[in-house]
Write a protein that holds these residues in place. Structure first.
Motif, PDB file in Angstrom:
ATOM      1  N   LEU A  58      11.544  43.977  15.193  1.00 49.75           N
ATOM      2  CA  LEU A  58      11.038  42.616  15.398  1.00 49.75           C
ATOM      3  C   LEU A  58       9.518  42.567  15.241  1.00 49.75           C
ATOM      4  O   LEU A  58       8.976  41.614  14.676  1.00 49.75           O
ATOM      5  CB  LEU A  58      11.457  42.077  16.775  1.00 49.75           C
ATOM      6  N   LEU A  59       8.821  43.606  15.722  1.00 49.09           N
ATOM      7  CA  LEU A  59       7.362  43.660  15.541  1.00 49.09           C
ATOM      8  C   LEU A  59       7.002  43.573  14.062  1.00 49.09           C
ATOM      9  O   LEU A  59       6.115  42.812  13.665  1.00 49.09           O
ATOM     10  CB  LEU A  59       6.800  44.961  16.131  1.00 49.09           C
ATOM     11  N   VAL A  60       7.701  44.354  13.230  1.00 49.49           N
ATOM     12  CA  VAL A  60       7.420  44.363  11.789  1.00 49.49           C
ATOM     13  C   VAL A  60       7.696  42.997  11.175  1.00 49.49           C
ATOM     14  O   VAL A  60       6.882  42.452  10.423  1.00 49.49           O
ATOM     15  CB  VAL A  60       8.254  45.453  11.077  1.00 49.49           C
ATOM     16  N   ARG A  61       8.832  42.425  11.513  1.00 50.83           N
ATOM     17  CA  ARG A  61       9.197  41.117  10.946  1.00 50.83           C
ATOM     18  C   ARG A  61       8.184  40.044  11.348  1.00 50.83           C
ATOM     19  O   ARG A  61       7.776  39.215  10.534  1.00 50.83           O
ATOM     20  CB  ARG A  61      10.601  40.704  11.407  1.00 50.83           C
ATOM     21  N   GLU A  62       7.791  40.058  12.607  1.00 47.83           N
ATOM     22  CA  GLU A  62       6.868  39.028  13.098  1.00 47.83           C
ATOM     23  C   GLU A  62       5.443  39.243  12.586  1.00 47.83           C
ATOM     24  O   GLU A  62       4.610  38.344  12.684  1.00 47.83           O
ATOM     25  CB  GLU A  62       6.904  38.972  14.628  1.00 47.83           C
ATOM     26  N   ALA A  63       5.167  40.430  12.042  1.00 42.24           N
ATOM     27  CA  ALA A  63       3.857  40.686  11.426  1.00 42.24           C
ATOM     28  C   ALA A  63       3.915  40.461   9.912  1.00 42.24           C
ATOM     29  O   ALA A  63       2.982  40.809   9.192  1.00 42.24           O
ATOM     30  CB  ALA A  63       3.397  42.108  11.731  1.00 42.24           C
ATOM     31  N   GLY A  64       5.034  39.885   9.438  1.00 40.12           N
ATOM     32  CA  GLY A  64       5.149  39.523   8.021  1.00 40.12           C
ATOM     33  C   GLY A  64       5.858  40.533   7.151  1.00 40.12           C
ATOM     34  O   GLY A  64       5.839  40.419   5.924  1.00 40.12           O
ATOM     35  N   GLY A  65       6.495  41.534   7.758  1.00 36.00           N
ATOM     36  CA  GLY A  65       7.150  42.585   6.988  1.00 36.00           C
ATOM     37  C   GLY A  65       8.647  42.401   6.851  1.00 36.00           C
ATOM     38  O   GLY A  65       9.237  41.460   7.403  1.00 36.00           O
ATOM     39  N   LEU A  66       9.261  43.318   6.105  1.00 36.01           N
ATOM     40  CA  LEU A  66      10.707  43.348   5.903  1.00 36.01           C
ATOM     41  C   LEU A  66      11.270  44.641   6.472  1.00 36.01           C
ATOM     42  O   LEU A  66      10.598  45.668   6.472  1.00 36.01           O
ATOM     43  CB  LEU A  66      11.050  43.329   4.409  1.00 36.01           C
ATOM     44  N   VAL A  67      12.524  44.586   6.921  1.00 34.28           N
ATOM     45  CA  VAL A  67      13.249  45.779   7.343  1.00 34.28           C
ATOM     46  C   VAL A  67      14.613  45.723   6.680  1.00 34.28           C
ATOM     47  O   VAL A  67      15.289  44.693   6.740  1.00 34.28           O
ATOM     48  CB  VAL A  67      13.414  45.842   8.882  1.00 34.28           C
ATOM     49  N   CYS A  68      15.018  46.828   6.028  1.00 34.59           N
ATOM     50  CA  CYS A  68      16.331  46.845   5.372  1.00 34.59           C
ATOM     51  C   CYS A  68      16.862  48.279   5.340  1.00 34.59           C
ATOM     52  O   CYS A  68      16.194  49.217   5.779  1.00 34.59           O
ATOM     53  CB  CYS A  68      16.247  46.268   3.964  1.00 34.59           C
ATOM     54  N   ASP A  69      18.094  48.437   4.804  1.00 30.80           N
ATOM     55  CA  ASP A  69      18.623  49.788   4.618  1.00 30.80           C
ATOM     56  C   ASP A  69      18.183  50.322   3.258  1.00 30.80           C
ATOM     57  O   ASP A  69      17.393  49.688   2.552  1.00 30.80           O
ATOM     58  CB  ASP A  69      20.146  49.817   4.800  1.00 30.80           C
ATOM     59  N   PHE A  70      18.710  51.479   2.848  1.00 34.26           N
ATOM     60  CA  PHE A  70      18.218  52.140   1.637  1.00 34.26           C
ATOM     61  C   PHE A  70      18.639  51.442   0.344  1.00 34.26           C
ATOM     62  O   PHE A  70      18.160  51.802  -0.731  1.00 34.26           O
ATOM     63  CB  PHE A  70      18.681  53.604   1.608  1.00 34.26           C
ATOM     64  N   THR A  71      19.545  50.475   0.446  1.00 35.49           N
ATOM     65  CA  THR A  71      19.940  49.721  -0.749  1.00 35.49           C
ATOM     66  C   THR A  71      19.444  48.275  -0.688  1.00 35.49           C
ATOM     67  O   THR A  71      19.844  47.446  -1.500  1.00 35.49           O
ATOM     68  CB  THR A  71      21.474  49.732  -0.928  1.00 35.49           C
TER      69      THR A  71
END
Length: 267
Positions: free
Chosen positions: A218-231
């Motif tokens: 959530l920290l990453v997302r709220e700082a403008g980033g993306l989180v995903c798996d390897f695909t």
């Protein structure tokens, strides 16, 4: 302030103070092995107890999932607190001052509140969905890198899943031809918090557990980033295989790692 954020911060600070105090008295630390290359101390368990007590004092009906205690279902199954009382136990045991308390609140399956607290630096990273991420009250923005050239990538070796070591090393080799350097700090929660703060530009790791990344995600997302798996999908919640960074960095990382992935890592 979101009422649950207030309690998460209180719990994280109390547990962090307990951890920091015991860091000064290593003779009081009792370490045992709970799995291959996986350690737990009496301090992990003590910090966990403090967090659970703090949560239950305000929200006795909520459910909790924690690294050491496992799942503690409450009357309200819609609200789940996901806790890692001491992320970076090996660092703590080795007296390397880099570890954190990680607390996330998931409501109906969505992370709404996140806290990662580094007691040695007194750095409190926090986020509420839709309200941005903060470090000690100051707004965070992630890295503005446009591609992998000149980036610093954080990672963690798959020491609990060494069957993936060949694919992991091939991925590192591929990234190494383009990025500037790597950081391997020993705490996934802090890696993600530092990514949110722009201290590193990207992050990838194999086989994390929900308590390792629930708050950091959530920290990453709220700082403008993306989180995903390897695909590029969302199966990381099950697999624990994570890539994170700003959209351009993630796109580049996914493209570069595609050839190195085994079939098992594509799931």
């Amino acid at each position: 302030m979101h009422p649950m954020l207030n309690i998460a911060i209180r719990a994280a600070r109390k547990a962090g103070n307990f951890i920091a105090k015991n860091y000064e008295t290593p003779d009081a630390v009792e370490t045992s092995q709970k799995g291959s290359n996986d350690f737990v101390t009496n301090i992990d368990k003590g910090a966990e107890r403090i967090i659970i007590e703090t949560i239950h004092k305000s929200y006795p009906q909520h459910s909790i999932i924690s690294e050491e205690a496992g799942e503690l279902p409450g009357e309200d199954l819609d609200v789940q607190w996901v806790i890692d009382p001491l992320d970076g136990t090996t660092n703590f045991v080795k007296r390397l001052p880099h570890f954190a308390v990680s607390i996330a609140v998931r409501i109906k399956g969505r992370t709404e509140v996140a806290v990662v607290y580094d007691p040695m630096r007194n750095e409190l990273f926090s986020a509420v969905r839709g309200q941005g991420a903060q470090l000690n009250g100051y707004r965070l923005r992630g890295s503005s890198a446009r591609d992998l050239e000149g980036t610093v990538l954080a990672t963690g070796f798959p020491f609990k899943a060494k069957q993936h070591s060949a694919a992991y090393m091939a991925t590192v080799t591929k990234f190494f031809t383009r990025c500037a350097d790597f950081r391997r700090t020993g705490s996934a929660a802090l890696d993600l918090a530092w990514l949110a703060a722009g201290r590193v530009d990207g992050y990838f790791e194999i086989g994390l557990r929900p308590w390792d990344f629930a708050a950091g995600e959530l920290l990453v997302r709220e700082a403008g980033g993306l989180v995903c798996d390897f695909t590029g999908g969302h199966n990381y919640l099950t697999s624990g295989n994570i890539v994170a960074g700003n959209p351009r960095v993630v796109k580049n990382m996914l493209a570069d790692m595609r050839e190195s992935l085994s079939e098992a890592l594509k799931r």
